[in-house]
Design a protein around this motif. Sequence first.
Motif, PDB file in Angstrom:
ATOM      1  N   MET A  51     -93.404  -4.232 -17.778  1.00 11.02           N
ATOM      2  CA  MET A  51     -93.143  -5.499 -17.117  1.00 11.02           C
ATOM      3  C   MET A  51     -91.778  -5.424 -16.440  1.00 11.02           C
ATOM      4  O   MET A  51     -90.809  -4.964 -17.024  1.00 11.02           O
ATOM      5  N   LYS A  52     -91.717  -5.891 -15.207  1.00 13.97           N
ATOM      6  CA  LYS A  52     -90.488  -5.853 -14.425  1.00 13.97           C
ATOM      7  C   LYS A  52     -89.870  -7.250 -14.389  1.00 13.97           C
ATOM      8  O   LYS A  52     -90.507  -8.203 -13.952  1.00 13.97           O
ATOM      9  N   ILE A  53     -88.625  -7.342 -14.889  1.00 14.80           N
ATOM     10  CA  ILE A  53     -87.922  -8.626 -15.004  1.00 14.80           C
ATOM     11  C   ILE A  53     -86.729  -8.641 -14.064  1.00 14.80           C
ATOM     12  O   ILE A  53     -85.877  -7.744 -14.102  1.00 14.80           O
ATOM     13  N   PRO A  63     -87.138  -2.256 -24.773  1.00 14.32           N
ATOM     14  CA  PRO A  63     -87.374  -0.968 -24.101  1.00 14.32           C
ATOM     15  C   PRO A  63     -88.655  -0.942 -23.264  1.00 14.32           C
ATOM     16  O   PRO A  63     -88.812  -0.084 -22.401  1.00 14.32           O
ATOM     17  N   ASP A  64     -89.542  -1.908 -23.483  1.00 17.47           N
ATOM     18  CA  ASP A  64     -90.797  -1.986 -22.742  1.00 17.47           C
ATOM     19  C   ASP A  64     -90.649  -2.668 -21.383  1.00 17.47           C
ATOM     20  O   ASP A  64     -91.599  -2.730 -20.617  1.00 17.47           O
ATOM     21  N   LEU A 105     -79.882  -5.592 -23.114  1.00 18.59           N
ATOM     22  CA  LEU A 105     -81.277  -6.010 -22.913  1.00 18.59           C
ATOM     23  C   LEU A 105     -82.233  -4.821 -22.937  1.00 18.59           C
ATOM     24  O   LEU A 105     -83.336  -4.912 -23.483  1.00 18.59           O
ATOM     25  N   GLN A 106     -81.807  -3.706 -22.355  1.00 13.56           N
ATOM     26  CA  GLN A 106     -82.684  -2.524 -22.327  1.00 13.56           C
ATOM     27  C   GLN A 106     -82.911  -1.982 -23.738  1.00 13.56           C
ATOM     28  O   GLN A 106     -84.021  -1.567 -24.073  1.00 13.56           O
TER      29      GLN A 106
END
Length: 191
Positions: A1-3, A96-97, A91-92
């Motif tokens: 998922m891209k945030i 990690p997903d 956050l990373q």
Amino acid sequence: MKIGLFFGSFNPIHVGHLIIANLMAGTSDLNKVWFVVSPQNPLKPAKGLLHEFDRYDMVRAAVFDNYKLEVSDVEFHLPKPSFTIHTLVHLQEKHPDKQFKVIMGEDNLANFTRWKNHRQILDHYGLYVYPRPGTQLSELRSHPNVTVVEAPLLDISATFIRDRIRKGQSVRYLVPDAVEEMIRAKGFYLD
């Protein structure tokens, strides 16, 4: 998922912020946009800044009905001042997903080389940039990790809104109704 992470003091959040975030979430390849409420931007003065919890509550009220937009208090729990690179690394590690991208106006892109560890942000995370009126084009615009997202040129500022509130003038249509109600009920920005 891209945030997409939309950092800001949001003092207060206004329709310009919401239009940009909604466009980013709806027309780019970002799955969601998180508004990251910054307790204190190291490049801006703290004078006139509402308490971070009040600003968080206003953002939450502004985005409550849009599942693609969320509010984050992650920087409340990190050392101050808040540096974007520290937040991204945190956050990373925690998610990690997910893939995190930084959302910024083109005016910030011009000063991006002043940011702490700007190369690491650019190379490992990337930027989603929206146009801002009256800004010079940065050479970073052509970097492979910079995505320029077409958006209307919006020149609405929180400073303008705070000034109107102090003068007793209407801010209707400049901020969401729920945010305006909170500002009036709590007497924000009247000092």
